[in-house]
Write an enzyme that holds these catalytic residues in place. Structure first.
Site, mmCIF file in Angstrom:
data_model
loop_
_atom_site.group_PDB
_atom_site.id
_atom_site.type_symbol
_atom_site.label_atom_id
_atom_site.label_comp_id
_atom_site.label_asym_id
_atom_site.label_seq_id
_atom_site.Cartn_x
_atom_site.Cartn_y
_atom_site.Cartn_z
ATOM 1 N N ALA A 41 0.968 -1.315 0.006
ATOM 2 C CA ALA A 41 -0.013 -0.120 0.084
ATOM 3 C C ALA A 41 0.821 0.980 0.161
ATOM 4 O O ALA A 41 1.841 1.326 0.652
ATOM 5 C CB ALA A 41 -1.019 -0.068 1.194
ATOM 6 N N ASP A 42 0.327 2.353 -0.797
ATOM 7 C CA ASP A 42 1.051 3.708 -0.747
ATOM 8 C C ASP A 42 0.473 4.433 0.399
ATOM 9 O O ASP A 42 1.154 5.199 0.829
ATOM 10 C CB ASP A 42 1.051 3.989 -2.037
ATOM 11 C CG ASP A 42 2.091 3.275 -3.203
ATOM 12 O OD1 ASP A 42 3.205 3.775 -3.217
ATOM 13 O OD2 ASP A 42 1.635 2.439 -3.766
ATOM 14 N N ARG A 43 -0.901 4.090 0.502
ATOM 15 C CA ARG A 43 -1.523 5.303 1.341
ATOM 16 C C ARG A 43 -2.665 4.374 1.977
ATOM 17 O O ARG A 43 -3.352 3.678 1.132
ATOM 18 C CB ARG A 43 -1.955 6.454 0.665
ATOM 19 C CG ARG A 43 -2.778 7.260 1.489
ATOM 20 C CD ARG A 43 -2.209 8.636 2.257
ATOM 21 N NE ARG A 43 -1.167 9.341 1.714
ATOM 22 C CZ ARG A 43 -1.432 10.525 1.289
ATOM 23 N NH1 ARG A 43 -2.445 10.981 0.636
ATOM 24 N NH2 ARG A 43 -0.247 11.377 1.117
ATOM 25 N N ALA A 51 -4.893 2.676 -1.059
ATOM 26 C CA ALA A 51 -4.160 2.999 -2.185
ATOM 27 C C ALA A 51 -3.152 2.290 -2.606
ATOM 28 O O ALA A 51 -2.103 2.433 -1.789
ATOM 29 C CB ALA A 51 -4.174 4.496 -2.512
ATOM 30 N N LYS A 53 -0.658 0.477 -6.476
ATOM 31 C CA LYS A 53 -0.538 0.347 -7.741
ATOM 32 C C LYS A 53 -1.791 -0.032 -8.522
ATOM 33 O O LYS A 53 -2.326 -1.026 -8.071
ATOM 34 C CB LYS A 53 0.613 -0.620 -8.076
ATOM 35 C CG LYS A 53 2.062 -0.431 -7.501
ATOM 36 C CD LYS A 53 2.589 1.136 -7.878
ATOM 37 C CE LYS A 53 3.863 1.520 -7.236
ATOM 38 N NZ LYS A 53 3.793 2.100 -5.906
#
Length: 165
Positions: A41-43, A51, A53
């Protein structure tokens, strides 16, 4: 990224793995060759929407359809309690050339001139499709209650335990 970075790390650490095209994941699940899905997860928003890829949301839907657990593994720094939900996460759009041209946008144009392009870098997976979120500090936290961790790991950084909700 998976074929370059993740595959390298798996081979380096002698972890058995098979590289597949993103679009083959659902077929592999349908063949019974997948037991669970773990993504990064990026966020992560306060409600557990995540959120990552582009294509992660597709994987979560396929996992749900096939009755599989879907885990998000990310550092605590990915959690942003100032965002009530994934609707507030700004999704970066990548260059149209990445889809229009060969060699990741650096080569010759291969798509029809004049075609519109939508090329998001990320998508948002709703919390209701996530079994649990795993971090380096918390073994498992319900995506619906990120501010109330169930268990705190005392085993040291890098050791994860998973306790599904």
């Amino acid at each position: 990224q998976g074929s370059r970075l993740t595959a390298f790390e798996l081979v380096h650490d002698k972890i058995p793995a098979t590289l597949i095209a993103d679009s083959a994941a659902a077929a592999l699940m349908n063949n019974g060759q997948v037991q669970a899905v773990i993504v990064g997860a990026d966020r992560i928003a306060a409600n557990g929407d995540t959120a990552n890829k582009i294509g992660t949301y597709n994987l979560s839907i396929s996992a749900k359809h096939h009755g599989m657990q879907f885990y998000v593994a990310a550092p605590v720094t990915s959690i942003d309690l100032s965002l009530p939900s994934g609707k507030q996460i700004v999704i970066e759009e990548r260059s149209p050339k990445e889809l229009l041209n060969s060699e990741g946008g650096l080569g010759k144009q291969v798509a029809a001139s004049g075609i519109s392009v939508w090329n998001p870098a990320f998508d948002v997976t709703p919390a209701n499709l996530i079994t649990a979120i795993i971090t380096e500090k918390v073994c498992s936290i319900s995506p619906h209650y990120l501010h109330v961790p169930f268990f705190v790991c005392s085993f040291g950084v890098g050791l994860y335990c998973i306790i599904s909700r």
